[in-house]
Scaffold this motif. Sequence first.
Motif, PDB file in Angstrom:
ATOM      1  N   SER A 220      48.971  46.765  37.096  1.00 51.09           N
ATOM      2  CA  SER A 220      47.540  46.545  36.872  1.00 51.09           C
ATOM      3  C   SER A 220      47.101  45.181  37.371  1.00 51.09           C
ATOM      4  O   SER A 220      46.053  45.021  37.993  1.00 51.09           O
ATOM      5  N   ALA A 221      47.971  44.182  37.075  1.00 54.44           N
ATOM      6  CA  ALA A 221      47.634  42.814  37.523  1.00 54.44           C
ATOM      7  C   ALA A 221      47.593  42.737  39.041  1.00 54.44           C
ATOM      8  O   ALA A 221      46.705  42.114  39.634  1.00 54.44           O
ATOM      9  N   ILE A 222      48.572  43.379  39.669  1.00 53.99           N
ATOM     10  CA  ILE A 222      48.609  43.365  41.138  1.00 53.99           C
ATOM     11  C   ILE A 222      47.386  44.087  41.704  1.00 53.99           C
ATOM     12  O   ILE A 222      46.742  43.638  42.658  1.00 53.99           O
ATOM     13  N   GLY A 223      47.047  45.235  41.048  1.00 55.88           N
ATOM     14  CA  GLY A 223      45.859  45.961  41.522  1.00 55.88           C
ATOM     15  C   GLY A 223      44.594  45.150  41.350  1.00 55.88           C
ATOM     16  O   GLY A 223      43.722  45.122  42.220  1.00 55.88           O
ATOM     17  N   HIS A 224      44.480  44.432  40.185  1.00 53.57           N
ATOM     18  CA  HIS A 224      43.312  43.588  39.949  1.00 53.57           C
ATOM     19  C   HIS A 224      43.231  42.451  40.954  1.00 53.57           C
ATOM     20  O   HIS A 224      42.162  42.128  41.479  1.00 53.57           O
ATOM     21  N   ARG A 225      44.402  41.852  41.222  1.00 54.52           N
ATOM     22  CA  ARG A 225      44.431  40.761  42.206  1.00 54.52           C
ATOM     23  C   ARG A 225      44.050  41.261  43.586  1.00 54.52           C
ATOM     24  O   ARG A 225      43.290  40.623  44.312  1.00 54.52           O
ATOM     25  N   ASP A 226      44.574  42.419  43.946  1.00 49.95           N
ATOM     26  CA  ASP A 226      44.216  42.983  45.248  1.00 49.95           C
ATOM     27  C   ASP A 226      42.723  43.258  45.333  1.00 49.95           C
ATOM     28  O   ASP A 226      42.077  43.031  46.367  1.00 49.95           O
ATOM     29  N   SER A 227      42.152  43.759  44.210  1.00 48.99           N
ATOM     30  CA  SER A 227      40.713  44.024  44.186  1.00 48.99           C
ATOM     31  C   SER A 227      39.913  42.744  44.348  1.00 48.99           C
ATOM     32  O   SER A 227      38.922  42.690  45.080  1.00 48.99           O
ATOM     33  N   MET A 228      40.366  41.681  43.646  1.00 50.67           N
ATOM     34  CA  MET A 228      39.688  40.388  43.779  1.00 50.67           C
ATOM     35  C   MET A 228      39.769  39.866  45.203  1.00 50.67           C
ATOM     36  O   MET A 228      38.797  39.333  45.756  1.00 50.67           O
ATOM     37  N   CYS A 229      40.941  40.012  45.821  1.00 51.40           N
ATOM     38  CA  CYS A 229      41.112  39.557  47.209  1.00 51.40           C
ATOM     39  C   CYS A 229      40.192  40.330  48.148  1.00 51.40           C
ATOM     40  O   CYS A 229      39.566  39.754  49.054  1.00 51.40           O
ATOM     41  N   GLU A 230      40.127  41.647  47.912  1.00 48.83           N
ATOM     42  CA  GLU A 230      39.251  42.453  48.761  1.00 48.83           C
ATOM     43  C   GLU A 230      37.796  42.043  48.596  1.00 48.83           C
ATOM     44  O   GLU A 230      37.049  41.923  49.575  1.00 48.83           O
ATOM     45  N   ASN A 231      37.379  41.793  47.328  1.00 47.62           N
ATOM     46  CA  ASN A 231      36.000  41.367  47.087  1.00 47.62           C
ATOM     47  C   ASN A 231      35.731  40.013  47.740  1.00 47.62           C
ATOM     48  O   ASN A 231      34.659  39.770  48.301  1.00 47.62           O
ATOM     49  N   MET A 232      36.714  39.110  47.632  1.00 52.03           N
ATOM     50  CA  MET A 232      36.544  37.792  48.242  1.00 52.03           C
ATOM     51  C   MET A 232      36.446  37.897  49.760  1.00 52.03           C
ATOM     52  O   MET A 232      35.627  37.233  50.397  1.00 52.03           O
ATOM     53  N   ILE A 233      37.287  38.740  50.332  1.00 55.58           N
ATOM     54  CA  ILE A 233      37.254  38.923  51.784  1.00 55.58           C
ATOM     55  C   ILE A 233      35.905  39.499  52.213  1.00 55.58           C
ATOM     56  O   ILE A 233      35.301  39.062  53.198  1.00 55.58           O
TER      57      ILE A 233
END
Length: 258
Positions: A62-75
Motif C-alpha cells: 500500500s505504501a509503495i502504491g501510495h508513493r507511486d501515486s504521489m510520484c505520478e501526481n507530482m510528475i
Amino acid sequence: MSVALSSKSGEFGDDSINLMAPAGRSKFGWIPQISGWCIGAAVCLGCLLLILILGVVAHNSSAIGHRDSMCENMIDSLTADRESLRAERDQLKDTSSNLTKEIEALQSQYKAVAASRDKLQEEVNTLNLTRARRECHQGWKAFGDKCYYFSTSGVTKSWALSRKDCLERGADLAIVTTREELDFVSKTYAVTWIGLSDKDREGKWVWVDGTELQGDEFWQDGEPNNSDGDEDCAEVSRSAKRFNDVPCSRRFSWACEL
C-alpha cells in the motif's frame, strides 16, 4: 512376533522376556510424548506469524502504491507547469518581437520628425535673419536676428540714462549671450554700456529683461571685483572684448537692442 528365553536353561518359553522395546522407548533411549495442546499452540503461533507477514507485505504494498501515486501526481503537476511556462515563454517572445518592431518603427518616425524639425529650424532662422535685416530702422544695424542701435559718436551717458535712451527707441540695452554677439557689440566704441547690472542685489548679475547671467566666461580676468564699492553696471571694451564692472555713474557710449 516375540521370542522368550528361559532364565535357567536358555530355552524359549511362554514366560520369556519380550525383546521389543516398551512403549515410549527405543533402542536409542526415551522418546518424549507430545501432547495435543502443544501442537495446537504451535499451529496458532504459525498462523499469527503468517498473518503478521501478510500484513507487513500488504502495508508495504500500500505504501509503495501510495508513493507511486504521489510520484505520478507530482510528475503530472511538473509536466503541466512546464507546459504552462513554455506557453508563457512563447507569448513573451511574441510580445518582445512585437515591441521590437514598434520600437524600430518609432525610431524611424523619430528620425524623420527630427530631420523635419531641423529643416524647419533652419528655415525659421533664415526667416528671422531676413526679417531682422528687412525691418531694422534707418540707423540700426542688423546682426543675426536682431537690430542694434549704437549711440552717436562722441555722445556718452551714464548707464541709467543710456538705458532710458534705448527704452525711448522701443528697445533696451543690449543683452549679450554669445561670443559672436560680444565681438559685434564691443567693436564700435572703446567702451560700451550693455544691459547687465547687480544694482538690486550685490553679486547677482541680471540682464535688463530680468534673466540672470549664466556662466562667467565673458568676464575679464579677476572681474567682477567691485573695487570701488559701487561697481554695479557692466561694460565691454574693444580691447578686452569681455565684461567689466564699473560704477553706473560713469559716462560711456551704449548699444541698444531690438
